[in-house]
Design a protein around this motif. Structure first.
Motif, PDB file in Angstrom:
ATOM      1  N   HIS A   1       0.830  -1.201   0.000  1.00 52.18           N
ATOM      2  CA  HIS A   1       0.000   0.000   0.000  1.00 52.18           C
ATOM      3  C   HIS A   1       0.866   1.253   0.000  1.00 52.18           C
ATOM      4  N   GLY A   2       1.943   1.233   0.772  1.00 51.00           N
ATOM      5  CA  GLY A   2       2.820   2.391   0.799  1.00 51.00           C
ATOM      6  C   GLY A   2       3.348   2.746  -0.575  1.00 51.00           C
ATOM      7  N   MET A   3       3.738   1.734  -1.343  1.00 48.77           N
ATOM      8  CA  MET A   3       4.244   1.995  -2.687  1.00 48.77           C
ATOM      9  C   MET A   3       3.121   2.384  -3.651  1.00 48.77           C
ATOM     10  N   GLU A   4       1.965   1.775  -3.512  1.00 50.04           N
ATOM     11  CA  GLU A   4       0.862   2.115  -4.418  1.00 50.04           C
ATOM     12  C   GLU A   4       0.363   3.532  -4.177  1.00 50.04           C
TER      13      GLU A   4
ATOM     14  N   THR B   1       1.208  -4.484 -15.563  1.00 50.86           N
ATOM     15  CA  THR B   1       2.419  -3.680 -15.703  1.00 50.86           C
ATOM     16  C   THR B   1       2.055  -2.212 -15.562  1.00 50.86           C
ATOM     17  N   LEU B   2       3.014  -1.406 -15.145  1.00 50.47           N
ATOM     18  CA  LEU B   2       2.776   0.030 -15.038  1.00 50.47           C
ATOM     19  C   LEU B   2       2.529   0.656 -16.404  1.00 50.47           C
ATOM     20  N   HIS B   3       3.191   0.142 -17.429  1.00 52.95           N
ATOM     21  CA  HIS B   3       2.965   0.677 -18.775  1.00 52.95           C
ATOM     22  C   HIS B   3       1.496   0.569 -19.171  1.00 52.95           C
TER      23      HIS B   3
ATOM     24  N   ASP C   1       5.350   5.445 -16.976  1.00 52.43           N
ATOM     25  CA  ASP C   1       6.668   5.064 -17.477  1.00 52.43           C
ATOM     26  C   ASP C   1       7.710   5.311 -16.386  1.00 52.43           C
ATOM     27  N   ASP C   2       8.977   5.348 -16.759  1.00 49.49           N
ATOM     28  CA  ASP C   2      10.032   5.418 -15.752  1.00 49.49           C
ATOM     29  C   ASP C   2      10.454   6.845 -15.405  1.00 49.49           C
ATOM     30  N   THR C   3       9.772   7.853 -15.937  1.00 46.80           N
ATOM     31  CA  THR C   3      10.265   9.219 -15.793  1.00 46.80           C
ATOM     32  C   THR C   3      10.196   9.738 -14.352  1.00 46.80           C
ATOM     33  N   ARG C   4       9.280   9.222 -13.526  1.00 41.94           N
ATOM     34  CA  ARG C   4       9.117   9.762 -12.168  1.00 41.94           C
ATOM     35  C   ARG C   4       9.397   8.711 -11.085  1.00 41.94           C
ATOM     36  N   ILE C   5      10.042   7.630 -11.471  1.00 44.08           N
ATOM     37  CA  ILE C   5      10.310   6.564 -10.504  1.00 44.08           C
ATOM     38  C   ILE C   5      11.154   7.075  -9.338  1.00 44.08           C
ATOM     39  N   GLY C   6      12.215   7.797  -9.630  1.00 48.74           N
ATOM     40  CA  GLY C   6      13.063   8.310  -8.563  1.00 48.74           C
ATOM     41  C   GLY C   6      12.320   9.245  -7.631  1.00 48.74           C
ATOM     42  N   GLU C   7      11.493  10.107  -8.218  1.00 51.24           N
ATOM     43  CA  GLU C   7      10.701  11.050  -7.427  1.00 51.24           C
ATOM     44  C   GLU C   7       9.702  10.320  -6.535  1.00 51.24           C
ATOM     45  N   MET C   8       9.038   9.308  -7.102  1.00 54.95           N
ATOM     46  CA  MET C   8       8.073   8.545  -6.310  1.00 54.95           C
ATOM     47  C   MET C   8       8.759   7.762  -5.198  1.00 54.95           C
ATOM     48  N   ALA C   9       9.872   7.125  -5.515  1.00 53.42           N
ATOM     49  CA  ALA C   9      10.592   6.339  -4.507  1.00 53.42           C
ATOM     50  C   ALA C   9      11.032   7.215  -3.347  1.00 53.42           C
TER      51      ALA C   9
ATOM     52  N   ILE D   1      12.657   0.599  -3.159  1.00 50.92           N
ATOM     53  CA  ILE D   1      11.363   1.010  -3.699  1.00 50.92           C
ATOM     54  C   ILE D   1      11.493   1.324  -5.189  1.00 50.92           C
ATOM     55  N   ALA D   2      12.547   2.038  -5.556  1.00 53.26           N
ATOM     56  CA  ALA D   2      12.768   2.362  -6.965  1.00 53.26           C
ATOM     57  C   ALA D   2      12.965   1.094  -7.790  1.00 53.26           C
ATOM     58  N   ALA D   3      13.705   0.133  -7.251  1.00 54.54           N
ATOM     59  CA  ALA D   3      13.939  -1.114  -7.971  1.00 54.54           C
ATOM     60  C   ALA D   3      12.648  -1.881  -8.187  1.00 54.54           C
ATOM     61  N   ILE D   4      11.764  -1.903  -7.185  1.00 52.04           N
ATOM     62  CA  ILE D   4      10.483  -2.596  -7.336  1.00 52.04           C
ATOM     63  C   ILE D   4       9.629  -1.904  -8.393  1.00 52.04           C
ATOM     64  N   TYR D   5       9.604  -0.566  -8.372  1.00 51.72           N
ATOM     65  CA  TYR D   5       8.863   0.162  -9.395  1.00 51.72           C
ATOM     66  C   TYR D   5       9.372  -0.194 -10.798  1.00 51.72           C
ATOM     67  N   ARG D   6      10.674  -0.259 -10.956  1.00 49.65           N
ATOM     68  CA  ARG D   6      11.238  -0.579 -12.281  1.00 49.65           C
ATOM     69  C   ARG D   6      10.840  -1.983 -12.702  1.00 49.65           C
TER      70      ARG D   6
END
Length: 388
Positions: free
Chosen positions: A267-270, A344-346, A351-359, A380-385
């Motif tokens: 839930h935290g990641m979602e 998948t997130l796609h 996409d991957d443009t905000r993964i770092g910001e979200m993590a 967290i970033a690795a799981i998002y990717r």
């Protein structure tokens, strides 16, 4: 077995026709001035809106409509608080899905507070009181009808905040499974995925007891079986009722009394996914779930790794009939794919443009470094990717 202190004050009124049978007598307990909160037009199309207004004809009714999925602090919470204060509301009647009730909980607390309601939602100030809440829940998903929790989004800061207080339990919840007959398939599936994940957040923990395992495994098995039937028979009352029963219990803690806490990492990641991109919460959880499971299986060691292997293996064996931890992860992913949930997130436009910001956002706000399996920003970033 972990100590616990548990109480729920909510009265559940469950079954066909319960609104017509008992809403008037329930509302008579709470005063004359009512704020009616609701979302889109579905309750008007179904006739529920007109039915409720007729039942409330002897009340002074004010309305807040247009509450969105992933309910928004601005305008919905702020506008609701304003109405409550200006009109001296006695009770709030929430009619709709989980987002309507979540929003109503924030409004109920803010109506009894002189400062900025955001202070309450972020726990900067304690919630000392709230207006009474009655709800008619029309979607089987979040379980908010039987718990004190709510999730509110503040779009200007990309915050999605989980909020709770002992004062925000609904007083009475009406649950008529017939209201779910005409739900769009997307909402039915997302609701089931949401509930399954609520249960999994409690199941995947360190210390646990056999009775809770059986309770949670049975609930997920019921959901897995019954959602497939609903796809073919959307007006099957018995199946819809069993799904609603499972979702109502899914988030109020009863499934895991005596277990150690997990930290609710999925839930935290979602929360960041739906805060940044406003995607459907249940779909986001379904995407994250197998990737979180696989990541913690591959990146833990020692005693913690043994716990992860045991939890994954037991989950798969007792729900899907699998034999190994890896097979369990494949099984939950395959189940979601089989019923048509994006995996998948796609597929949901991310996409991957905000993964770092979200993590970074999750690492700072969600406390996952203290979860059962600690997650830091890079995890967290690795799981998002992996979800892409």
């Amino acid at each position: 077995m972990v100590n616990f202190d548990y109480q729920t004050p909510t009265r559940l009124i469950f079954g066909k026709g319960v609104v017509a049978e008992k809403l008037a007598s329930v509302m008579a307990q709470y005063g004359k001035r009512v704020l009616l909160t609701w979302g889109g037009g579905s309750i008007k199309r179904s006739g529920l809106y007109d039915q409720v207004k007729e039942i409330l004809k002897d009340k002074e009714v004010f309305e807040l409509s247009g509450i969105q999925p992933n309910p928004k602090y601005n305008p919905s919470v702020l506008e609701g608080v304003k109405i409550c204060k200006e009109q001296h509301i006695d009770v709030i009647l929430a009619v709709g899905g989980g987002s309507v009730i979540d929003c109503t909980k924030a409004i109920a607390a803010g109506a009894c507070y002189d400062g900025d309601t955001w202070d309450l939602l972020t726990f900067k100030k304690p919630t000392l009181a709230a207006l009474p809440i009655v709800d008619i829940i029309t979607m089987a998903a979040t379980g908010t009808e039987y718990d004190p929790f709510g999730v509110i989004s503040r779009t200007e800061t990309n915050d999605k905040i989980g909020y709770c207080s002992k004062h925000t339990y609904p007083q009475v919840s009406f649950i008529d499974p017939t209201y779910t007959f005409t739900l769009p398939v997307k909402q039915t599936l997302a609701g089931v995925a949401d509930c399954i994940n609520h249960i999994m957040e409690s199941y995947f923990c360190g210390e646990h007891i056999m009775m809770n395992d059986a309770f949670m495994e049975g609930a997920i098995k019921s959901l897995v079986k019954n959602v497939k039937i609903v796809l073919e028979q959307p007006d099957n009352y018995e199946v819809r009722a069993e799904i609603f029963y499972a979702t109502t219990l899914g988030c109020n803690g009863i499934y895991c009394l005596g277990n150690s806490p997990s930290g609710w990492p999925m839930h935290g990641m979602e929360h960041a996914l739906s805060a940044f991109y406003d995607i459907t919460h249940g779909e986001g959880l379904a995407i994250v779930t197998p990737h979180w499971m696989r990541y913690i299986l591959e990146h833990t060691t020692g005693e913690l790794h043994e716990q992860v292997v045991e939890r994954c293996t037991s989950f798969g064996k007792n729900i899907f009939g699998t034999s190994t931890a890896e097979e369990a992860i494949d099984a939950i992913a395959d189940f979601y794919k089989s019923i048509g949930i994006p995996m998948t997130l796609h597929e949901v436009g991310i996409d991957d443009t905000r993964i770092g910001e979200m993590a970074k956002h999750v690492a700072e706000l969600e406390g996952l470094d203290k979860a059962w399996v600690p997650l830091h920003e890079e995890d967290i970033a690795a799981i998002y990717r992996n979800c892409l």
